[in-house]
Write a protein that holds these residues in place. Structure first.
Motif, PDB file in Angstrom:
ATOM      1  N   HIS A 175       4.626  -1.422   5.525  1.00 61.57           N
ATOM      2  CA  HIS A 175       5.388  -0.522   4.656  1.00 61.57           C
ATOM      3  C   HIS A 175       4.998   0.951   4.848  1.00 61.57           C
ATOM      4  O   HIS A 175       5.841   1.819   4.749  1.00 61.57           O
ATOM      5  CB  HIS A 175       5.278  -0.941   3.174  1.00 61.57           C
ATOM      6  N   ASP A 176       3.728   1.209   5.132  1.00 63.47           N
ATOM      7  CA  ASP A 176       3.299   2.598   5.326  1.00 63.47           C
ATOM      8  C   ASP A 176       3.057   2.951   6.792  1.00 63.47           C
ATOM      9  O   ASP A 176       2.382   3.955   7.073  1.00 63.47           O
ATOM     10  CB  ASP A 176       2.017   2.877   4.515  1.00 63.47           C
ATOM     11  N   LYS A 179       3.380   6.469   7.819  1.00 61.18           N
ATOM     12  CA  LYS A 179       2.359   7.488   7.525  1.00 61.18           C
ATOM     13  C   LYS A 179       1.584   7.840   8.782  1.00 61.18           C
ATOM     14  O   LYS A 179       1.014   8.925   8.895  1.00 61.18           O
ATOM     15  CB  LYS A 179       1.393   6.971   6.462  1.00 61.18           C
ATOM     16  N   HIS A 204       7.755   9.394   5.299  1.00 62.54           N
ATOM     17  CA  HIS A 204       7.148   8.221   5.939  1.00 62.54           C
ATOM     18  C   HIS A 204       7.975   6.944   5.827  1.00 62.54           C
ATOM     19  O   HIS A 204       7.955   6.137   6.760  1.00 62.54           O
ATOM     20  CB  HIS A 204       5.690   8.026   5.492  1.00 62.54           C
ATOM     21  N   HIS A 229      10.597   1.347  -0.035  1.00 63.45           N
ATOM     22  CA  HIS A 229       9.459   1.017  -0.893  1.00 63.45           C
ATOM     23  C   HIS A 229       9.063   2.147  -1.858  1.00 63.45           C
ATOM     24  O   HIS A 229       8.225   1.938  -2.724  1.00 63.45           O
ATOM     25  CB  HIS A 229       8.255   0.524  -0.068  1.00 63.45           C
ATOM     26  N   HIS A 230       9.672   3.340  -1.712  1.00 64.21           N
ATOM     27  CA  HIS A 230       9.412   4.401  -2.708  1.00 64.21           C
ATOM     28  C   HIS A 230      10.619   4.671  -3.601  1.00 64.21           C
ATOM     29  O   HIS A 230      10.640   5.660  -4.340  1.00 64.21           O
ATOM     30  CB  HIS A 230       8.957   5.693  -2.038  1.00 64.21           C
ATOM     31  N   ASP A 258       2.355  -1.742  -4.233  1.00 64.68           N
ATOM     32  CA  ASP A 258       1.940  -0.441  -3.698  1.00 64.68           C
ATOM     33  C   ASP A 258       1.381   0.460  -4.798  1.00 64.68           C
ATOM     34  O   ASP A 258       0.300   1.045  -4.663  1.00 64.68           O
ATOM     35  CB  ASP A 258       3.168   0.201  -3.025  1.00 64.68           C
TER      36      ASP A 258
END
Ligand SMILES: [Fe+2]
Length: 371
Positions: A175-176, A179, A204, A229-230, A258
């Motif tokens: 998911h990240d 980044k 990201h 996811h954000h 998260d």
């Protein structure tokens, strides 16, 4: 070599993570040593023995065959190996930013997901192991592993089918990933971010999505979960400002994991929140930031006060948890008197005369009670 009673020869198809080699493993048709004796096998090694080197059979130690080591030990080994595979695949945050996510990397992520799901189905004590993975040098890959462990546990509590669970686990592990496309000075900046820095960080989710799309091996479900996811349930998230059911189910699960992990992790500028503080915050965000049903499944899976836990109450008394209520922050407790004898039983959720009484902290020191 001649086999002895402490070892056995098994087909590579039967190898499992955690087994230990009882002899060097040689590449067929050559004398090249692929693995040394006493190597603890992980899923990547097993994959390479099978698919890359066409090894037929391997000597393994009987004492460490998968059927004789405890589930707990197998989970530990598994998490440890998953962490080192993720470190290889992601690189540390200080490494050069990622511009590509290779097919080989995605195969390794698939193996990690398979191993994690197997462990998490078999082992209920995962919250503790997850918190043990927290550290001050908190790299992206460690956070991704914890979020994956927690997402799968929430998925289990929601009764998600096994095939969806695999997509969930892969998406959570990645998911990240985006980044790692961003300058490390921004990612690890301890103070307040400038508007431009914050705008860079907010890219990201798209950057991770684009790396996976370029890889070509991922389903829409996995890629969308990374992209979303954000997002927040009420439409105030980023990058797309999606609302409710517009956000995919897997993304809504990963969001819960998260945020919980971010709150309970060490940050250079603040102490980690306690499990209860984080869960209280998350309950407050059900239906605004989060999907209510997923928050309930999460609280169910991660009750902050397990039965038998010693706690300190807001009025200074001590108690022990007897059972949990739907509001997991207000369980049924039994008072422990100063003499150590058992006192009255109180239902903090259903007994209104105790509305002002609450649990202040977990009493880790038992008798002394100072924390
Ligand atoms: Fe993120």
């Amino acid at each position: 070599m001649s086999a002895n009673s402490s070892m056995m020869k098994i087909n590579v198809e039967e190898l499992e993570s955690g087994m230990v080699t009882a002899d060097n493993v040689i590449e067929p048709g050559t004398d090249r040593v692929l693995l040394l004796k006493d190597t603890v096998l992980d899923s990547v090694m097993i994959f390479n023995l099978k698919e890359r080197y066409n090894v037929g059979e391997v000597y393994i130690k009987k004492a460490f065959s998968a059927s004789t080591i405890s589930q707990e030990m197998r989970t530990e080994i598994n998490i440890h190996q998953s962490l080192s595979t993720l470190k290889n695949v992601f690189g540390s945050d200080e490494d050069k930013p990622l511009t590509d996510f290779s097919k080989e990397a995605s195969k390794q992520i698939t193996n990690v997901a398979n191993d994690l799901i197997t462990s998490l189905y078999a082992d209920d004590n995962i919250l503790l192991k997850m918190h043990q993975l927290q550290s001050y040098d908190d790299y992206t890959y460690k956070h991704c592993l914890r979020v994956a462990m927690m997402s799968v546990t929430i998925g289990k509590s929601l009764g998600l089918p096994r095939n969806k669970m695999h997509d969930l686990c892969e998406a959570a592990l990645l998911h990240d990933l985006g980044k790692r496309t961003i300058d490390v000075d921004i990612i690890r900046k301890p103070g307040r971010l400038t508007d431009d820095e914050f705008a860079a960080i907010k890219k990201h989710p798209q950057n991770g999505y684009l790396l996976l799309r370029k890889n070509g091996g991922y389903t829409e479900e996995v890629m969308n979960a990374v992209l979303m996811h954000h997002e927040k349930f009420d439409g105030t998230g980023y990058p797309l400002g999606l609302k409710g059911g517009q956000i995919t189910y897997l993304a809504r699960i990963i969001t819960v994991a998260d945020v919980y992990d971010a709150l309970t992790s060490n940050r250079p500028y603040r102490q980690p929140w306690s499990v209860a503080e984080a869960e209280e915050f998350m309950m407050g965000g059900a239906n605004s930031h989060f999907d209510y049903d997923i928050i309930m499944a999460f609280l169910n899976a991660f009750a902050p006060y397990p039965v038998g836990e010693n706690v300190l109450l807001s009025d200074g008394r001590k108690a022990v948890i007897v059972s949990n209520n739907t509001n997991v922050l207000r369980p049924v407790i039994k008072i422990v008197n100063a003499s150590g004898s058992e006192g009255e039983t109180i239902d903090l959720y259903n007994d209104f005369k105790y509305l002002t009484l609450s649990i202040k902290a977990v009493d880790r020191d038992g008798i002394s009670g100072e924390n």
